[in-house]
Design an enzyme around this catalytic site. Structure first.
Site, PDB file in Angstrom:
ATOM      1  CE  LYS A 118       7.279  -7.641   1.566  1.00  0.00           C
ATOM      2  NZ  LYS A 118       5.919  -7.932   1.993  1.00  0.00           N
ATOM      3  CE  LYS A 201       7.538  -0.749  -1.922  1.00  0.00           C
ATOM      4  NZ  LYS A 201       6.783  -2.024  -1.869  1.00  0.00           N
ATOM      5  CE  LYS A 204       1.766  -1.350   4.433  1.00  0.00           C
ATOM      6  NZ  LYS A 204       0.935  -2.480   4.324  1.00  0.00           N
TER       7      LYS A 204
HETATM    8  P1  TYM Z   1       0.813  -3.658   0.513  1.00  0.00           P
HETATM    9  O1  TYM Z   1       0.086  -3.825   1.796  1.00  0.00           O
HETATM   10  O2  TYM Z   1       2.294  -3.767   0.518  1.00  0.00           O
HETATM   11  O3  TYM Z   1       0.439  -2.297  -0.141  1.00  0.00           O
HETATM   12  C1  TYM Z   1      -0.925  -1.911  -0.314  1.00  0.00           C
HETATM   13  C2  TYM Z   1      -1.102  -1.140  -1.600  1.00  0.00           C
HETATM   14  O4  TYM Z   1      -0.294   0.029  -1.591  1.00  0.00           O
HETATM   15  C3  TYM Z   1       0.504   0.077  -2.768  1.00  0.00           C
HETATM   16  N1  TYM Z   1       1.795   0.703  -2.431  1.00  0.00           N
HETATM   17  C4  TYM Z   1       2.305   1.744  -3.078  1.00  0.00           C
HETATM   18  N2  TYM Z   1       1.846   2.464  -4.123  1.00  0.00           N
HETATM   19  C5  TYM Z   1       2.605   3.494  -4.558  1.00  0.00           C
HETATM   20  N3  TYM Z   1       3.804   3.828  -3.973  1.00  0.00           N
HETATM   21  C6  TYM Z   1       4.306   3.124  -2.926  1.00  0.00           C
HETATM   22  N4  TYM Z   1       5.456   3.478  -2.374  1.00  0.00           N
HETATM   23  C7  TYM Z   1       3.532   2.030  -2.437  1.00  0.00           C
HETATM   24  N5  TYM Z   1       3.719   1.144  -1.434  1.00  0.00           N
HETATM   25  C8  TYM Z   1       2.645   0.331  -1.445  1.00  0.00           C
HETATM   26  C9  TYM Z   1       0.689  -1.383  -3.172  1.00  0.00           C
HETATM   27  O5  TYM Z   1       1.015  -1.501  -4.538  1.00  0.00           O
HETATM   28  C10 TYM Z   1      -0.673  -1.946  -2.848  1.00  0.00           C
HETATM   29  O6  TYM Z   1      -1.583  -1.684  -3.893  1.00  0.00           O
HETATM   30  N6  TYM Z   1       0.087  -8.095  -1.691  1.00  0.00           N
HETATM   31  C11 TYM Z   1      -0.500  -6.801  -1.422  1.00  0.00           C
HETATM   32  C12 TYM Z   1      -1.814  -6.888  -0.693  1.00  0.00           C
HETATM   33  C13 TYM Z   1      -2.810  -7.802  -1.317  1.00  0.00           C
HETATM   34  C14 TYM Z   1      -3.604  -7.538  -2.455  1.00  0.00           C
HETATM   35  C15 TYM Z   1      -4.415  -8.692  -2.621  1.00  0.00           C
HETATM   36  C16 TYM Z   1      -3.703  -6.461  -3.331  1.00  0.00           C
HETATM   37  C17 TYM Z   1      -3.125  -9.045  -0.857  1.00  0.00           C
HETATM   38  N7  TYM Z   1      -4.090  -9.560  -1.641  1.00  0.00           N
HETATM   39  C18 TYM Z   1      -5.314  -8.805  -3.679  1.00  0.00           C
HETATM   40  C19 TYM Z   1      -4.622  -6.573  -4.370  1.00  0.00           C
HETATM   41  C20 TYM Z   1      -5.408  -7.715  -4.536  1.00  0.00           C
HETATM   42  C21 TYM Z   1       0.459  -5.987  -0.556  1.00  0.00           C
HETATM   43  O7  TYM Z   1       1.285  -6.537   0.133  1.00  0.00           O
HETATM   44  O8  TYM Z   1       0.214  -4.668  -0.577  1.00  0.00           O
END
Ligand code: TYM
Length: 340
Positions: A118, A201, A204
């Site tokens: 990032k 990947k 968003k």
């Molecule tokens: P975030 O908001 O980026 O993404 C949310 C969830 O979606 C999954 N994901 C994907 N899975 C498959 N293919 C993709 N292209 C893809 N893009 C995103 C991510 O792996 C995630 O599961 N840090 C985390 C949010 C978070 C969290 C937590 C998760 C904060 N605290 C505690 C679990 C437990 C995040 O930024 O996810």
């Protein structure tokens, strides 16, 4: 790590940073729904405090948080069965986040690949929050003594770090307060790739809207993005081995398998030998049938923001009731004075 047996509990979160994608859906939300129905207690969060590690327009953040809540519910999460809330309403996250920052070693943080991705060459200009974010994520999970964390592949390193932080806290203070949470990364869509570049990947934040399917896209947009997805000129293979070195083909097959809840083998036994001219319309139909009702339901739910806020308030109370006694134990273990 620990001899204590912890009650099985699922925690996961998604950032309300807009443009919820098919990757978030297949890698996370769809699997959250499965776990909700497995009999284990499930807690799902809109992690607004993570979202602000990068500046968010306040009005947009409010809208995106409600939209994410609507997406959770439209995809099948039931606020009676699962606890749904936004992170900032439960102060245990921030408090435990600070405490765990004091346990986390800089050397561990410096290995986090997501920060490097990032920040790129601009690390000096990034917020301290973006760098410290994995310690807050550990707090999210550990505030509930969660044992299972369903995530996509890109979050595996952060959940592994959470295990290290939990073990170090327990060791440093001679307690067994925290479990070693397991990342649950299952299925054929743990890493959904961009529709424009099979080596990236689906995200968003990709500047190209054509690179992703948004959960708010309507039927025509979904179908058009799939028709225009980058592919190669060859027919689909009949065996998995034939997808090697064909990242775009593999991605579309994985998406098909995840949406239809079959295996990659089954998809290839149906479409092996066929050109993309046949496969893409089939995938577009499948995706539209699956996703269009979700986006319609999301639109219906977001039209009632007060109802969403009410649901999040109830979720926050339920989350608080679990996290507060755990945080109390943590503070007592550290030697912090509290009123009884
Ligand atoms: P975030 O908001 O980026 O993404 C949310 C969830 O979606 C999954 N994901 C994907 N899975 C498959 N293919 C993709 N292209 C893809 N893009 C995103 C991510 O792996 C995630 O599961 N840090 C985390 C949010 C978070 C969290 C937590 C998760 C904060 N605290 C505690 C679990 C437990 C995040 O930024 O996810």
């Amino acid at each position: 790590m620990s001899e204590t047996t912890f009650k099985q509990r699922v925690f996961s979160g998604i950032q309300p940073s807009g443009n919820l994608t098919l990757g978030n859906y297949l890698g996370a939300v769809k699997r959250f729904v499965k776990m909700q129905d497995s009999g284990i207690e499930t807690i799902y969060c809109m992690v607004d405090m993570h979202a602000i590690t990068v500046w968010q327009n306040p009005e947009a953040l409010r809208k995106q948080t409600r939209e994410l809540a609507a997406a959770y519910i439209a995809c099948g999460l039931d606020p009676q069965k699962s606890i749904l809330f936004n992170q900032s309403q439960v102060s245990a996250h921030a408090e435990l986040g600070w405490i765990l920052s004091c346990v986390t070693r800089l050397g561990w943080m410096n290995r986090m690949t997501q920060f490097k991705d990032k920040a790129g060459k601009n690390a000096e200009k990034m917020s301290l929050g973006l760098y410290a974010y994995p310690a807050l994520m550990a707090a999210d999970i550990l505030a509930y003594q969660a044992t299972h964390v369903p995530v996509g592949e890109d979050q595996k390193q952060h959940v592994e770090l959470t295990r290290d932080i939990a073990a170090k806290f327990n060791y440093d203070y001679g307690v067994e307060i925290f479990p070693a949470p397991e990342p649950i990364i299952e299925g054929t869509a743990t890493r959904v790739m961009s529709l424009r570049d099979g080596s990236k990947k689906m995200s968003k934040s990709d500047p190209s809207d054509k690179s992703r399917i948004n959960m708010t896209d309507n039927a025509d947009t979904i179908a058009s993005k799939i028709r225009k997805a980058k592919t190669d000129p060859d027919a689909l293979p009949s065996e998995i081995g034939g997808l090697k070195d064909r990242p775009e083909a593999r991605n579309l097959v994985n998406i098909y398998a995840a949406l239809s809840e079959t295996s990659v083998e089954d998809v290839l036994s149906e479409f092996g030998g066929q050109q993309f001219g046949v496969f893409k319309p089939a995938l577009a139909d499948l995706a539209v049938n699956h996703l269009a009702p979700i986006s319609t339901e999301m639109a219906r739910l977001t039209a009632e923001p007060d109802e969403i806020d009410r649901i999040l308030g109830i979720g926050a109370d339920r989350a608080n009731a679990i996290a507060t006694p755990i945080l109390k134990q943590v503070k007592s273990a550290i030697g912090m004075i509290a009123r009884d």
